[in-house]
Write an enzyme that holds these catalytic residues in place. Structure first.
Site, PDB file in Angstrom:
ATOM      1  N   GLU A  27       0.831 -12.436  14.905  1.00  0.00           N
ATOM      2  CA  GLU A  27       2.123 -12.897  14.379  1.00  0.00           C
ATOM      3  C   GLU A  27       3.198 -12.657  15.438  1.00  0.00           C
ATOM      4  O   GLU A  27       3.080 -11.727  16.246  1.00  0.00           O
ATOM      5  CB  GLU A  27       2.438 -12.100  13.099  1.00  0.00           C
ATOM      6  CG  GLU A  27       3.793 -12.415  12.494  1.00  0.00           C
ATOM      7  CD  GLU A  27       3.950 -11.891  11.068  1.00  0.00           C
ATOM      8  OE1 GLU A  27       3.026 -11.220  10.564  1.00  0.00           O
ATOM      9  OE2 GLU A  27       5.005 -12.181  10.465  1.00  0.00           O
ATOM     10  N   ASN A  72       4.928 -13.176   7.566  1.00  0.00           N
ATOM     11  CA  ASN A  72       6.286 -13.354   7.053  1.00  0.00           C
ATOM     12  C   ASN A  72       7.150 -14.138   8.029  1.00  0.00           C
ATOM     13  O   ASN A  72       8.055 -14.861   7.622  1.00  0.00           O
ATOM     14  CB  ASN A  72       6.927 -11.979   6.800  1.00  0.00           C
ATOM     15  CG  ASN A  72       6.199 -11.193   5.721  1.00  0.00           C
ATOM     16  OD1 ASN A  72       5.478 -11.761   4.911  1.00  0.00           O
ATOM     17  ND2 ASN A  72       6.388  -9.883   5.704  1.00  0.00           N
ATOM     18  N   ASN A 172       3.024 -18.593   3.740  1.00  0.00           N
ATOM     19  CA  ASN A 172       2.547 -17.205   3.727  1.00  0.00           C
ATOM     20  C   ASN A 172       3.161 -16.431   2.574  1.00  0.00           C
ATOM     21  O   ASN A 172       4.384 -16.450   2.396  1.00  0.00           O
ATOM     22  CB  ASN A 172       2.952 -16.513   5.039  1.00  0.00           C
ATOM     23  CG  ASN A 172       2.518 -15.063   5.084  1.00  0.00           C
ATOM     24  OD1 ASN A 172       1.324 -14.788   5.180  1.00  0.00           O
ATOM     25  ND2 ASN A 172       3.464 -14.141   5.003  1.00  0.00           N
ATOM     26  N   GLU A 173       2.331 -15.782   1.789  1.00  0.00           N
ATOM     27  CA  GLU A 173       2.772 -14.867   0.714  1.00  0.00           C
ATOM     28  C   GLU A 173       3.993 -15.396  -0.022  1.00  0.00           C
ATOM     29  O   GLU A 173       5.003 -14.691  -0.181  1.00  0.00           O
ATOM     30  CB  GLU A 173       3.045 -13.468   1.293  1.00  0.00           C
ATOM     31  CG  GLU A 173       1.792 -12.821   1.836  1.00  0.00           C
ATOM     32  CD  GLU A 173       1.975 -11.365   2.284  1.00  0.00           C
ATOM     33  OE1 GLU A 173       3.114 -10.879   2.345  1.00  0.00           O
ATOM     34  OE2 GLU A 173       0.956 -10.718   2.589  1.00  0.00           O
ATOM     35  N   TYR A 244      -3.976  -4.501   2.100  1.00  0.00           N
ATOM     36  CA  TYR A 244      -3.891  -3.377   3.040  1.00  0.00           C
ATOM     37  C   TYR A 244      -4.090  -2.082   2.261  1.00  0.00           C
ATOM     38  O   TYR A 244      -3.625  -1.969   1.129  1.00  0.00           O
ATOM     39  CB  TYR A 244      -2.509  -3.338   3.709  1.00  0.00           C
ATOM     40  CG  TYR A 244      -2.223  -4.553   4.577  1.00  0.00           C
ATOM     41  CD1 TYR A 244      -2.698  -4.613   5.880  1.00  0.00           C
ATOM     42  CD2 TYR A 244      -1.487  -5.631   4.092  1.00  0.00           C
ATOM     43  CE1 TYR A 244      -2.437  -5.720   6.691  1.00  0.00           C
ATOM     44  CE2 TYR A 244      -1.227  -6.740   4.893  1.00  0.00           C
ATOM     45  CZ  TYR A 244      -1.703  -6.780   6.184  1.00  0.00           C
ATOM     46  OH  TYR A 244      -1.447  -7.868   6.977  1.00  0.00           O
ATOM     47  N   GLU A 292      -5.567 -11.720   5.556  1.00  0.00           N
ATOM     48  CA  GLU A 292      -4.949 -10.481   6.050  1.00  0.00           C
ATOM     49  C   GLU A 292      -5.660  -9.305   5.389  1.00  0.00           C
ATOM     50  O   GLU A 292      -5.652  -9.188   4.161  1.00  0.00           O
ATOM     51  CB  GLU A 292      -3.453 -10.409   5.721  1.00  0.00           C
ATOM     52  CG  GLU A 292      -2.605 -11.340   6.547  1.00  0.00           C
ATOM     53  CD  GLU A 292      -1.104 -11.149   6.325  1.00  0.00           C
ATOM     54  OE1 GLU A 292      -0.672 -10.005   6.070  1.00  0.00           O
ATOM     55  OE2 GLU A 292      -0.386 -12.154   6.401  1.00  0.00           O
ATOM     56  N   GLN A 352      -3.619  -6.891  12.342  1.00  0.00           N
ATOM     57  CA  GLN A 352      -3.564  -8.036  13.236  1.00  0.00           C
ATOM     58  C   GLN A 352      -4.445  -7.738  14.438  1.00  0.00           C
ATOM     59  O   GLN A 352      -5.343  -6.919  14.318  1.00  0.00           O
ATOM     60  CB  GLN A 352      -2.125  -8.322  13.589  1.00  0.00           C
ATOM     61  CG  GLN A 352      -1.282  -8.633  12.323  1.00  0.00           C
ATOM     62  CD  GLN A 352       0.080  -9.229  12.594  1.00  0.00           C
ATOM     63  OE1 GLN A 352       0.444  -9.593  13.698  1.00  0.00           O
ATOM     64  NE2 GLN A 352       0.898  -9.330  11.540  1.00  0.00           N
TER      65      GLN A 352
HETATM   66  O1  AHR Z   1       0.637  -8.365   8.738  1.00  0.00           O
HETATM   67  C1  AHR Z   1       1.931  -7.898   8.498  1.00  0.00           C
HETATM   68  C2  AHR Z   1       2.594  -8.599   7.315  1.00  0.00           C
HETATM   69  O2  AHR Z   1       1.927  -8.267   6.137  1.00  0.00           O
HETATM   70  C3  AHR Z   1       2.548 -10.104   7.329  1.00  0.00           C
HETATM   71  O3  AHR Z   1       3.583 -10.662   8.057  1.00  0.00           O
HETATM   72  C4  AHR Z   1       2.689 -10.450   5.879  1.00  0.00           C
HETATM   73  O4  AHR Z   1       2.066 -11.655   5.554  1.00  0.00           O
HETATM   74  C5  AHR Z   1       2.092  -9.266   5.161  1.00  0.00           C
HETATM   75  O5  AHR Z   1       2.907  -8.808   4.142  1.00  0.00           O
END
Ligand code: AHR
Length: 503
Positions: A27, A72, A172-173, A244, A292, A352
């Site tokens: 990103e 994001n 995205n999201e 995550y 992700e 990432q």
């Molecule tokens: O990977 C970091 C961030 O985590 C990304 O930009 C977003 O999509 C997620 O919330």
């Protein structure tokens, strides 16, 4: 020593492993691009400013696909800013990460970088502040042969041949209130449908990913998928999942059990996709793009400090998690979970790739090294190809705060086209080794070819520029093969890759 067993049969197949489950993500955030993959003036920089040492580490990781440019970030991004002469590209505020985006690296440069990395680009379009029109234009720019405004602009900007980007993320999201242009499920479903339709009219060969929930804990989770897919089911090919994990309470057994949450998350999203398909009497099955996933919590506090001191800087050291050994074990279990769901999980991206919650770290002007989480992904991508097998595993179990009956041995297996088998196994036990017995009689003659182990006595051990191999794979005991049965010792707290070759 504890004991566990596994029965494998070549006919117990889950499905073909899509190599794209070993993807990653870059990103425009922190030092991922600037002072990460790109650092002109660095002794290792090539003629385009890309660090050769970083490229080498990426190539060794074998990531077939890299999602780009966000995250994001993409929800406020004008793709047109990132093409044409670099000096004329605008500098803009990035409201996602409170930094300044200089656009020195853009679409052409990233396509070149991905080629050098032996990877394909998975490109995200902005459905936050922009919409279907910008989305169909970037497909025309990237993939149309020529003879139109946007494709001719690509040619004028130096790329005669189309980029041929096959995989596209529809934003995205978009369920997250933190997202620029956040939408309700219905609003997003409508725009995703129209964008996908127009993008596929421009290039019918592309595949598109609709945004699922930002994570399993969103209050709208489930309802979001059901409603938005109700609007775009026929046009989209995959639904995204993001997740995550962290271990802020320092509960290692509980942390290592988190892949159970992941499995539940995947199965729930599969059910919702099938419910929408069923309601529509559709023959189409939607697959999943887990685009992700990672551990992310080590750097949270540091990021707040950075923003207090320097909002709107360039290449700020954001989201620089330093990964320890237990993080690598969870990464291994996450990859095992993807393989167990290989019939529906077709894409996954470790988020990432460089510096930002990443398997690869760099120092500005200095070295590049692999973090602990690098190794499970590398091993899975190298050896976890072919067919995902459904093993029958019997293991001792333990209880932790959020889960009961967590298997001590988390294991699965793949078989390649030549009939070679690889077993991936995590021993989650804090103290005891486990003797794993594998019944492999269904495969005929197999010989134990290699046993790779990742273990460290300290779960908090990390790799650094000075000590880059503190946590690194080594050769394991190898095990004993007799009459189609393998007996192998899995060290306490270890990631194991057991390679069995046709004799
Ligand atoms: O990977 C970091 C961030 O985590 C990304 O930009 C977003 O999509 C997620 O919330």
């Amino acid at each position: 020593m504890k004991k566990a067993s596994m029965i494998l049969d070549r006919d117990f197949a889950i499905g073909a492993v899509d190599p794209r489950i070993y993807g990653s993500f870059i990103e425009h955030l922190g030092r991922a691009v600037y002072n990460g993959i790109y650092e002109p003036g660095h002794p290792a920089a090539d003629e385009q400013g890309f660090r050769r040492d970083v490229l080498e580490l990426v190539r060794r990781l074998h990531v077939p696909v890299v999602r780009y440019p966000g995250g994001n970030f993409v929800s406020g991004f004008n793709w047109e800013d990132s093409v044409g002469p670099v000096k004329q590209r605008p500098h803009r505020l990035d409201l996602a990460w409170f930094t300044t985006e200089t656009n020195e690296v853009g679409l052409h440069e990233f396509v070149d970088w991905a080629r050098k990395a032996n990877s394909q680009v998975m490109y995200a379009v902005n459905l936050g502040t922009r919409g279907a029109d910008a989305a169909r234009n970037v497909v025309e720019y990237a993939n149309h042969r020529g003879g139109t405004y946007w494709s001719d602009l690509r040619i004028k900007n130096g790329a005669k041949d189309p980029f041929g980007i096959k995989l596209w993320c529809l934003g995205n999201e978009m369920d997250g209130p933190w997202q620029m242009g956040h939408k309700t499920a219905y609003e997003y479903g409508r725009v995703a449908n129209e964008a996908a339709k127009m993008m596929k009219w421009v290039d019918p060969s592309i595949e598109v990913v609709a945004c699922g929930s930002a994570n399993h804990d969103m209050v709208t989770f489930g309802e979001w998928e059901y409603t938005m897919l109700g609007e775009c089911y026929d046009q989209v090919d995959y639904v995204s999942l993001h997740r995550y994990y962290g271990n802020p309470t320092n509960d290692t057994p509980g942390f290592l059990a988190r892949s159970m949450d992941l499995d539940e998350f995947i199965k729930t999203v599969v059910s919702i996709c099938d419910a929408v398909g069923g309601r529509r009497k559709s023959k189409k099955k939607l697959n999943l793009s887990f685009d992700e996933w990672n551990v992310w919590y080590h750097s949270n506090q540091q990021d707040q400090e950075i923003w207090k001191q320097d909002k709107w800087g360039r290449a700020l050291p954001l989201l620089e998690d330093i990964y320890n050994f237990e993080d690598a074990l969870l990464a291994g279990s996450i990859l095992i979970t993807f393989l167990r769901n290989a019939d529906r999980v077709k894409i996954a991206c470790l988020a990432q790739l460089v510096n930002v919650i990443a398997p690869i770290m760099t120092r500005n002007g200095g070295g590049a090294w692999a973090q602990t989480i690098y190794y499970p992904l590398m091993h899975a991508s190298l050896y976890g190809r072919g067919t995902a097998l459904r093993p029958i595993v019997s293991s001792p179990v333990y209880d932790c705060a959020d889960y009961e009956n967590v298997p001590v041995v988390d294991a699965t297996a793949t078989m390649d086209d030549d009939g070679n088998v690889t077993i991936f196994a995590v021993n989650r036990d804090m103290a005891e080794d486990v003797l794993l017995t594998c019944d492999l009689r269904a495969f005929g003659d197999l010989k134990a070819a290699e046993h790779i182990v990742l273990h460290h006595d300290d779960v908090k051990a990390v790799n650094t520029e000075e000590n880059p191999e503190n946590v690194a794979p080594s050769a394991g005991s190898g095990g004993r093969m007799d009459g189609g049965r393998l007996e192998i010792c899995l060290r306490n707290l270890s990631w194991n890759v057991i390679r069995l070759a046709k004799a």
